[in-house]
Design a protein around this motif. Structure first.
Motif, mmCIF file in Angstrom:
data_model
loop_
_atom_site.group_PDB
_atom_site.id
_atom_site.type_symbol
_atom_site.label_atom_id
_atom_site.label_comp_id
_atom_site.label_asym_id
_atom_site.label_seq_id
_atom_site.Cartn_x
_atom_site.Cartn_y
_atom_site.Cartn_z
ATOM 1 N N ASN A 198 0.845 -1.186 0.000
ATOM 2 C CA ASN A 198 0.000 0.000 0.000
ATOM 3 C C ASN A 198 0.883 1.239 0.000
ATOM 4 O OD1 ASN A 198 -2.455 -1.579 0.294
ATOM 5 N ND2 ASN A 198 -1.840 -1.908 2.423
ATOM 6 N N TYR A 199 0.395 2.313 -0.606
ATOM 7 C CA TYR A 199 1.245 3.480 -0.852
ATOM 8 C C TYR A 199 1.035 4.573 0.205
ATOM 9 C CZ TYR A 199 3.509 7.254 -3.533
ATOM 10 O OH TYR A 199 4.302 8.289 -3.934
ATOM 11 N N ILE A 200 0.033 5.420 0.035
ATOM 12 C CA ILE A 200 -0.196 6.531 0.945
ATOM 13 C C ILE A 200 -1.653 6.572 1.383
ATOM 14 C CG2 ILE A 200 1.660 7.998 0.044
ATOM 15 C CD1 ILE A 200 -0.518 9.467 -1.621
ATOM 16 N N GLN A 201 -1.908 7.262 2.460
ATOM 17 C CA GLN A 201 -3.274 7.548 2.868
ATOM 18 C C GLN A 201 -3.786 8.706 2.012
ATOM 19 O OE1 GLN A 201 -3.520 8.085 7.129
ATOM 20 N NE2 GLN A 201 -2.206 6.305 7.541
ATOM 21 N N PHE A 202 -4.877 8.460 1.283
ATOM 22 C CA PHE A 202 -5.311 9.420 0.272
ATOM 23 C C PHE A 202 -6.823 9.569 0.285
ATOM 24 C CE2 PHE A 202 -6.995 9.999 -4.070
ATOM 25 C CZ PHE A 202 -6.474 11.245 -4.357
ATOM 26 N N SER A 223 3.995 14.703 1.757
ATOM 27 C CA SER A 223 2.824 15.453 2.222
ATOM 28 C C SER A 223 1.682 14.523 2.637
ATOM 29 C CB SER A 223 2.345 16.411 1.138
ATOM 30 O OG SER A 223 1.886 15.707 -0.008
ATOM 31 N N SER A 224 1.826 13.225 2.408
ATOM 32 C CA SER A 224 0.811 12.236 2.782
ATOM 33 C C SER A 224 1.423 11.192 3.707
ATOM 34 C CB SER A 224 0.238 11.547 1.543
ATOM 35 O OG SER A 224 -0.381 12.467 0.674
ATOM 36 N N LYS A 225 0.639 10.702 4.636
ATOM 37 C CA LYS A 225 1.119 9.683 5.564
ATOM 38 C C LYS A 225 1.261 8.338 4.852
ATOM 39 C CE LYS A 225 -0.937 11.734 9.712
ATOM 40 N NZ LYS A 225 -1.876 11.524 10.849
ATOM 41 N N PRO A 226 2.262 7.548 5.233
ATOM 42 C CA PRO A 226 2.398 6.206 4.647
ATOM 43 C C PRO A 226 1.325 5.271 5.163
ATOM 44 C CG PRO A 226 4.006 6.515 6.396
ATOM 45 C CD PRO A 226 3.326 7.848 6.211
ATOM 46 N N GLU A 227 1.073 4.215 4.389
ATOM 47 C CA GLU A 227 0.050 3.224 4.727
ATOM 48 C C GLU A 227 0.716 1.864 4.943
ATOM 49 O OE1 GLU A 227 -3.472 1.826 5.778
ATOM 50 O OE2 GLU A 227 -3.477 3.809 4.839
ATOM 51 N N PRO A 228 0.481 1.181 6.068
ATOM 52 C CA PRO A 228 1.042 -0.165 6.244
ATOM 53 C C PRO A 228 0.546 -1.119 5.157
ATOM 54 C CG PRO A 228 0.182 0.685 8.319
ATOM 55 C CD PRO A 228 -0.286 1.625 7.248
ATOM 56 N N GLY A 254 4.950 2.086 5.343
ATOM 57 C CA GLY A 254 5.810 2.606 4.283
ATOM 58 C C GLY A 254 4.991 3.030 3.085
ATOM 59 N N ARG A 255 5.626 3.803 2.226
ATOM 60 C CA ARG A 255 4.994 4.193 0.964
ATOM 61 C C ARG A 255 5.424 3.170 -0.091
ATOM 62 N NH1 ARG A 255 6.961 8.634 3.638
ATOM 63 N NH2 ARG A 255 5.418 10.205 4.260
ATOM 64 N N GLY A 256 4.766 2.008 -0.051
ATOM 65 C CA GLY A 256 5.198 0.873 -0.858
ATOM 66 C C GLY A 256 4.977 1.087 -2.337
ATOM 67 N N MET A 257 5.998 0.809 -3.130
ATOM 68 C CA MET A 257 5.916 0.900 -4.591
ATOM 69 C C MET A 257 6.156 -0.496 -5.175
ATOM 70 S SD MET A 257 5.338 4.167 -5.344
ATOM 71 C CE MET A 257 6.190 5.021 -6.633
ATOM 72 N N GLY A 258 7.367 -0.759 -5.667
ATOM 73 C CA GLY A 258 7.686 -2.100 -6.131
ATOM 74 C C GLY A 258 8.046 -3.002 -4.966
ATOM 75 N N LEU A 259 7.951 -4.307 -5.193
ATOM 76 C CA LEU A 259 8.397 -5.260 -4.178
ATOM 77 C C LEU A 259 8.792 -6.560 -4.846
ATOM 78 C CD1 LEU A 259 6.161 -7.736 -3.263
ATOM 79 C CD2 LEU A 259 4.839 -5.698 -2.745
ATOM 80 N N ALA A 275 10.274 -1.709 -1.878
ATOM 81 C CA ALA A 275 10.851 -0.425 -2.254
ATOM 82 C C ALA A 275 9.874 0.678 -1.844
ATOM 83 C CB ALA A 275 11.109 -0.379 -3.756
ATOM 84 N N ASN A 276 10.284 1.522 -0.902
ATOM 85 C CA ASN A 276 9.423 2.580 -0.386
ATOM 86 C C ASN A 276 9.818 3.932 -0.961
ATOM 87 O OD1 ASN A 276 7.656 1.155 1.403
ATOM 88 N ND2 ASN A 276 9.327 0.970 2.884
ATOM 89 N N ASP A 277 8.831 4.746 -1.239
ATOM 90 C CA ASP A 277 9.032 6.073 -1.806
ATOM 91 C C ASP A 277 9.341 7.083 -0.692
ATOM 92 O OD1 ASP A 277 9.053 8.254 -3.479
ATOM 93 O OD2 ASP A 277 6.935 8.165 -4.013
ATOM 94 N N THR A 278 10.463 7.796 -0.822
ATOM 95 C CA THR A 278 10.883 8.891 0.067
ATOM 96 C C THR A 278 11.095 8.463 1.509
ATOM 97 O OG1 THR A 278 8.613 9.645 0.581
ATOM 98 C CG2 THR A 278 9.670 10.602 -1.367
#
Length: 563
Positions: A198-202, A223-228, A254-259, A275-278
């Motif tokens: 999961n990426y960000i809370q949106f 600017s957005s919180k990460p999502e477990p 984390g701000r999960g992208m690839g894995l 792989a987490n973003d930022t």
């Protein structure tokens, strides 16, 4: 100074780093014989990606999407599943016909036909990540799509159609922003479990306009919180149970992208690398029973060689120095390096980006998908890296960031098998001249000629189909069929030996940027005359099993007990 949003480089530092990279790459040479041809216009593929953008610059629009290769009809040819974006602006008028994902059947010789409707695939949500595997061990590969929620699990019915089993299986994952996906067997019980990044809370209702250098822009992920992330355990009856908390993966966000999921520490169970973003990347170490501890910092994979987090996007396995251990490549943001981590064994990795020769080519661009494969069958792994900015007005902003654009050429780095790479620039065929803003990247042999081809998903454009026309050499391709392990044999380790050359790859589901290149594994060989010794360590097996095969063939190996 050059500002990346998380750290500062002086221009002297950047030039010094590049000078060092040039000095290192000057010590070796690689034959310039890679050639890929863009055959998109003659492929009959009409799919057009949309990110659903309306000018409000929701961050998640720019993250769409990955794609997958899979043999859904079991005819031996790899088919293509394209994820699509979707309109998410609550104030915009709905489109009369929502944009749909697309499945294209491979008819051979790079001719494809649209099978979306006949296969009964109906996803019109914003697609982000995808993974394919036979989750119920019935002999047919299934599909899981990670959306800006809810997600979808498509069960392959074996007759060319799919049925939506999301609700019955219990894997919808709520209304979250998806990332990468991977099927794997966390406790080696023969049933494939499912890791969902999961990426960000949106929430579009709370979106705030963002301006950069006087122009509208996408906001920073910070600017957005990460999502477990979410982990589902396969119950063995077609259903799954959310075990995110009890397994330990929900202990961090984390701000999960690839894995990618593989045995990173060599203890014969499957671990999870995200792989987490930022922010720092995650390594979830498996205790062998499906309980995980996050050890990214201890493993040396959380940060780059400066001790800094990167905007990690895609992630790929490859043995780039020929020692039999799986190294890692992670893509990142512009004015960051695509990072190469050498596997030192025992669960330890070291950032070797500068001495690899890959630094200069990757530094200017936002990089997304990354696939490692032996492009010229010389037994050395090469890297195809997808590039393209989020910002379609990048050139208008001026300043130090004008070295890249929204649409740029992708990168091909040729490896020498000793940890060094050479950027092929514009010398790898007509494919080098294709300029798009590319996201997902997958690679495998699409026409059965023993050379690995590639498919790229481009944001707001048609995909790119690349035919590998590099000079022919010997090869072998391997499909595994598990019996005591999962039928997809995910987590298997395959070693191919011919004379004094030994190569090792792992069978995985989900990698690159939120994509999947199928479980079929390709190796280049030294010659086409001598037999090939193939050693398979099947998932959960204690003793590797050896097979002797002929070169230049696609071999299906069925698991057997050791003698």
């Amino acid at each position: 100074m050059i500002r990346t949003g998380r750290f500062l480089f002086s221009r002297w530092d950047v030039h010094a780093l590049f000078a060092f990279a040039f000095q290192m790459t000057a010590t070796f040479g690689v034959a310039q014989d890679l050639s890929f041809r863009d055959v998109s216009d003659n492929s009959n593929i009409q799919f057009q990606h949309t990110d659903g953008s309306t000018g409000k610059h929701y961050l998640i629009e720019s993250m769409s999407a990955g794609l997958a290769l899979l043999d859904f009809d079991r005819d031996g040819d790899l088919d293509i599943y394209f994820l699509n974006g979707a309109l998410i602006d609550p104030d915009a008028a709905a489109k009369p016909t929502p944009d749909n994902d697309a499945l294209y059947r491979n008819g051979g010789d790079f001719q494809f036909s649209d099978a979306t409707n006949s296969a009964v695939l109906t996803n019109t949500a914003m697609g982000l990540g995808i993974a394919c595997a036979d989750y119920d061990n019935d002999g047919f590969v299934d599909i899981y799509v990670n959306n800006y929620g809810p997600n979808l699990l498509y069960h392959n019915n074996g007759d060319g159609t799919f049925s939506d089993q999301t609700l019955a299986a219990g894997v919808g994952n709520g209304v979250l922003v998806g990332g990468g996906v991977s099927f794997f067997d966390k406790e080696m019980d023969g049933d494939l479990d499912l890791y969902v990044a999961n990426y960000i809370q949106f929430d579009p209702a709370t979106h705030r306009p963002h301006v950069h250098k006087g122009l509208p822009a996408y906001p920073s992920p910070l600017s957005s919180k990460p999502e477990p992330d979410t982990l589902y355990e396969n119950n063995g009856d077609g259903t799954f149970t959310d075990c995110s908390v009890v397994s330990g993966v929900r202990a961090v966000a984390g701000r999960g992208m690839g894995l990618v999921t593989f045995d990173y520490d060599g203890d014969h169970d499957i671990d999870i690398l995200v792989a987490n973003d930022t922010q720092e990347n995650f390594v979830f170490e498996n205790d062998g029973n499906g309980i995980f501890s996050e050890v990214g910092l201890l493993a040396g994979l959380a940060y780059d060689f400066r001790g800094k987090p990167q905007a990690s996007m895609g992630i790929e396995l490859l043995d780039f120095n020929g020692d039999g251990l799986q190294d890692l490549c992670l893509t990142s943001f512009s004015e960051e390096f695509v990072t190469l981590y050498e596997n030192l064994g025992g669960g330890l990795f070291n950032d070797v980006t500068l001495r690899s020769g890959s630094a200069e080519a990757t530094f200017p661009h936002v990089t997304w998908g990354v696939v490692a494969f032996d492009a010229d069958n010389d037994t050395n792994m090469d890297l195809l890296i997808a590039a393209g900015d989020l910002d379609d007005r990048r050139g208008e902003r001026g300043g130090s960031s004008t070295s890249t654009q929204f649409r740029v050429s992708n990168l091909l780095l040729q490896g020498n098998g000793k940890g060094k790479f050479v950027d092929q620039g514009m010398s790898w065929g007509t494919a080098a001249a294709v300029t798009e803003s590319t996201r997902g990247a997958v690679a495998n042999d699409l026409n059965g000629d023993g050379r690995v081809d590639a498919v790229l998903l481009n944001s707001r454009a048609r995909p790119t189909i690349l035919k590998n026309e590099s000079p022919g050499r010997a090869w072998i391709e391997i499909d595994l069929v598990g019996i005591s392990c999962s039928r997809s044999a995910l987590g298997a380790e395959i070693t191919v030996q011919q004379h004094d050359i030994s190569q090792t790859q792992h069978v995985v589901s989900g990698h690159s940027y939120q994509s999947d290149s199928s479980a079929r594994v390709h190796f280049g060989l030294t010659n086409e005359l001598d037999p090939v010794h193939v050693i398979v360590r099947w998932p959960g097996g204690d003793i590797p099993i050896e097979y002797v095969l002929n070169p230049c063939s696609l071999a299906t190996l069925v698991e057997r007990m050791s003698e």
